[in-house]
Design a protein around this motif. Structure first.
Motif, PDB file in Angstrom:
ATOM      1  N   ASN A 159       0.826  -1.218   0.000  1.00 36.55           N
ATOM      2  CA  ASN A 159       0.000   0.000   0.000  1.00 36.55           C
ATOM      3  C   ASN A 159       0.862   1.270   0.000  1.00 36.55           C
ATOM      4  O   ASN A 159       0.577   2.246   0.703  1.00 36.55           O
ATOM      5  CB  ASN A 159      -0.955  -0.001   1.196  1.00 36.55           C
ATOM      6  CG  ASN A 159      -2.088  -0.990   1.010  1.00 36.55           C
ATOM      7  OD1 ASN A 159      -2.476  -1.317  -0.111  1.00 36.55           O
ATOM      8  ND2 ASN A 159      -2.642  -1.487   2.107  1.00 36.55           N
ATOM      9  N   GLY A 160       1.921   1.234  -0.799  1.00 36.42           N
ATOM     10  CA  GLY A 160       2.751   2.409  -0.974  1.00 36.42           C
ATOM     11  C   GLY A 160       3.813   2.633   0.086  1.00 36.42           C
ATOM     12  O   GLY A 160       4.572   3.601   0.000  1.00 36.42           O
ATOM     13  N   LEU A 161       3.902   1.764   1.082  1.00 36.57           N
ATOM     14  CA  LEU A 161       4.908   1.903   2.131  1.00 36.57           C
ATOM     15  C   LEU A 161       5.909   0.750   2.065  1.00 36.57           C
ATOM     16  O   LEU A 161       5.541  -0.393   1.781  1.00 36.57           O
ATOM     17  CB  LEU A 161       4.257   1.911   3.515  1.00 36.57           C
ATOM     18  CG  LEU A 161       3.556   3.192   3.961  1.00 36.57           C
ATOM     19  CD1 LEU A 161       3.048   3.034   5.388  1.00 36.57           C
ATOM     20  CD2 LEU A 161       4.476   4.395   3.863  1.00 36.57           C
ATOM     21  N   LEU A 162       7.161   1.067   2.334  1.00 34.53           N
ATOM     22  CA  LEU A 162       8.196   0.045   2.381  1.00 34.53           C
ATOM     23  C   LEU A 162       8.097  -0.701   3.714  1.00 34.53           C
ATOM     24  O   LEU A 162       8.198  -0.102   4.786  1.00 34.53           O
ATOM     25  CB  LEU A 162       9.575   0.688   2.243  1.00 34.53           C
ATOM     26  CG  LEU A 162      10.760  -0.277   2.142  1.00 34.53           C
ATOM     27  CD1 LEU A 162      10.657  -1.129   0.877  1.00 34.53           C
ATOM     28  CD2 LEU A 162      12.072   0.496   2.162  1.00 34.53           C
ATOM     29  N   VAL A 163       7.901  -2.010   3.632  1.00 34.85           N
ATOM     30  CA  VAL A 163       7.787  -2.858   4.820  1.00 34.85           C
ATOM     31  C   VAL A 163       9.049  -3.704   4.929  1.00 34.85           C
ATOM     32  O   VAL A 163       9.439  -4.387   3.978  1.00 34.85           O
ATOM     33  CB  VAL A 163       6.546  -3.769   4.733  1.00 34.85           C
ATOM     34  CG1 VAL A 163       6.491  -4.711   5.931  1.00 34.85           C
ATOM     35  CG2 VAL A 163       5.278  -2.926   4.668  1.00 34.85           C
ATOM     36  N   HIS A 164       9.709  -3.629   6.081  1.00 33.11           N
ATOM     37  CA  HIS A 164      10.924  -4.393   6.323  1.00 33.11           C
ATOM     38  C   HIS A 164      10.550  -5.712   7.011  1.00 33.11           C
ATOM     39  O   HIS A 164       9.735  -5.734   7.937  1.00 33.11           O
ATOM     40  CB  HIS A 164      11.891  -3.597   7.200  1.00 33.11           C
ATOM     41  CG  HIS A 164      12.303  -2.293   6.586  1.00 33.11           C
ATOM     42  ND1 HIS A 164      13.404  -2.159   5.776  1.00 33.11           N
ATOM     43  CD2 HIS A 164      11.735  -1.054   6.649  1.00 33.11           C
ATOM     44  CE1 HIS A 164      13.511  -0.913   5.370  1.00 33.11           C
ATOM     45  NE2 HIS A 164      12.521  -0.209   5.884  1.00 33.11           N
ATOM     46  N   LYS A 165      11.192  -6.788   6.555  1.00 26.66           N
ATOM     47  CA  LYS A 165      10.875  -8.108   7.089  1.00 26.66           C
ATOM     48  C   LYS A 165      12.087  -8.708   7.791  1.00 26.66           C
ATOM     49  O   LYS A 165      13.206  -8.639   7.289  1.00 26.66           O
ATOM     50  CB  LYS A 165      10.415  -9.024   5.951  1.00 26.66           C
ATOM     51  CG  LYS A 165       9.162  -8.538   5.258  1.00 26.66           C
ATOM     52  CD  LYS A 165       8.667  -9.523   4.203  1.00 26.66           C
ATOM     53  CE  LYS A 165       9.547  -9.539   2.984  1.00 26.66           C
ATOM     54  NZ  LYS A 165       8.987 -10.402   1.909  1.00 26.66           N
ATOM     55  N   GLU A 166      11.836  -9.277   8.946  1.00 26.63           N
ATOM     56  CA  GLU A 166      12.868  -9.968   9.706  1.00 26.63           C
ATOM     57  C   GLU A 166      12.252 -11.224  10.303  1.00 26.63           C
ATOM     58  O   GLU A 166      11.541 -11.163  11.313  1.00 26.63           O
ATOM     59  CB  GLU A 166      13.435  -9.068  10.806  1.00 26.63           C
ATOM     60  CG  GLU A 166      14.573  -9.690  11.588  1.00 26.63           C
ATOM     61  CD  GLU A 166      15.150  -8.761  12.633  1.00 26.63           C
ATOM     62  OE1 GLU A 166      15.997  -9.215  13.418  1.00 26.63           O
ATOM     63  OE2 GLU A 166      14.756  -7.580  12.667  1.00 26.63           O
ATOM     64  N   GLY A 167      12.486 -12.343   9.669  1.00 30.83           N
ATOM     65  CA  GLY A 167      11.810 -13.561  10.084  1.00 30.83           C
ATOM     66  C   GLY A 167      10.319 -13.421   9.848  1.00 30.83           C
ATOM     67  O   GLY A 167       9.875 -13.012   8.774  1.00 30.83           O
ATOM     68  N   ARG A 168       9.517 -13.692  10.853  1.00 30.19           N
ATOM     69  CA  ARG A 168       8.077 -13.547  10.717  1.00 30.19           C
ATOM     70  C   ARG A 168       7.591 -12.153  11.126  1.00 30.19           C
ATOM     71  O   ARG A 168       6.403 -11.847  11.036  1.00 30.19           O
ATOM     72  CB  ARG A 168       7.345 -14.621  11.531  1.00 30.19           C
ATOM     73  CG  ARG A 168       7.591 -14.577  13.026  1.00 30.19           C
ATOM     74  CD  ARG A 168       7.114 -15.860  13.695  1.00 30.19           C
ATOM     75  NE  ARG A 168       5.685 -16.030  13.518  1.00 30.19           N
ATOM     76  CZ  ARG A 168       4.773 -15.677  14.425  1.00 30.19           C
ATOM     77  NH1 ARG A 168       5.170 -15.098  15.555  1.00 30.19           N
ATOM     78  NH2 ARG A 168       3.506 -15.887  14.219  1.00 30.19           N
TER      79      ARG A 168
END
Length: 258
Positions: A56-65
């Motif tokens: 939705n237009g935002l950068l989401v950072h992922k770390e594991g779950r």
């Protein structure tokens, strides 16, 4: 034939042939380089996708779950009328009073089974709203909770809140199948405490489709002459959670609004 015996025209023709051959070689190498770059970019994008994604237009950072994102925005309060002759007598210093804003911090879209999360899913959102960076007149709220099966709930912790003589400055807003409700956040109310439990989507309202949201309602009429800027940081583990598609709006969110 010896080049010494060639005419100038023949020599120029030979040069042109060699130049064309060189150009073809360069073009082939360029194609090979472009192919290699495209392959490398695809591999990098695939690797990057393991750590970040745009939702939705935002950068989401992922770390594991766990996933996290942030956003910031200035809220338009309609301007200041130093004469105190604004159109709303209750807020006479507001030149052009604005309707309340709904700040959707995080949302959970029910899955096919009507669940908002799975075993052990959790979330945390931190909200800070201030004027010119002055923490003493800021609103600082931290919400930590869980999302599992048909429920999204948590504990609301008030780190700091601006005290107003009039009510309605800041509230939690919930839209769910059983109806809409609000809870004012103000240190003057009798049940004010540093933290309290709160249901953003209470149990036993069915397992149908819909969206549960973590939403704050902000009335900018209290801020005329002292605009507010907000900052939001959220993290979550549920695969049904995401940044809201409409994060800041005058439109009241509804249970069935995607």
């Amino acid at each position: 034939m010896s080049t010494d015996n060639k005419t100038t025209t023949e020599r120029l023709s030979d040069v042109a042939v060699r130049a064309n051959a060189l150009c073809q070689t360069v073009a082939q190498q360029s194609d090979n380089i472009n192919t290699s770059l495209q392959q490398a970019k695809a591999e990098f994008d695939d690797w990057k996708g393991s750590f970040t994604e745009v939702v939705n237009g935002l950068l989401v950072h992922k770390e594991g779950r766990n996933k996290r994102f942030s956003f910031a925005q200035v809220l338009d309060n309609g301007g200041y009328d130093a004469r105190g002759q604004g159109p709303n007598p209750d807020f006479a210093t507001c030149a052009n009073p604005k309707e309340p804003y709904y700040i959707n911090l995080l949302e959970f879209v029910a899955g096919a089974n009507g669940w908002f999360g799975n075993y052990g899913d959790r979330f945390r959102c931190e909200f800070i709203m201030s004027h010119r960076g002055m923490y003493s007149t800021s609103d600082h709220i931290v919400i930590t909770g869980t999302s599992f099966e048909d429920c999204v709930s948590g504990r609301v912790e008030i780190k700091n809140i601006t005290e107003h003589t009039l009510t309605g400055h800041l509230a939690l807003f919930v839209s769910e199948p059983n109806g809409d409700r609000e809870k004012e956040l103000n240190p003057k109310i009798e049940d004010y405490s540093n933290s309290f439990p709160f249901n953003f989507r209470a149990v036993n309202q069915g397992f149908g489709p819909g969206v549960a949201r973590i939403t704050l309602k902000v009335d900018p009429k209290f801020h005329c002459g002292a605009y507010r800027a907000l900052s939001v940081q959220c993290e979550y583990s549920s695969d049904r959670a995401r940044p809201s598609n409409i994060r800041v709006s005058h439109e009241q969110p509804s249970w069935n609004q995607l």
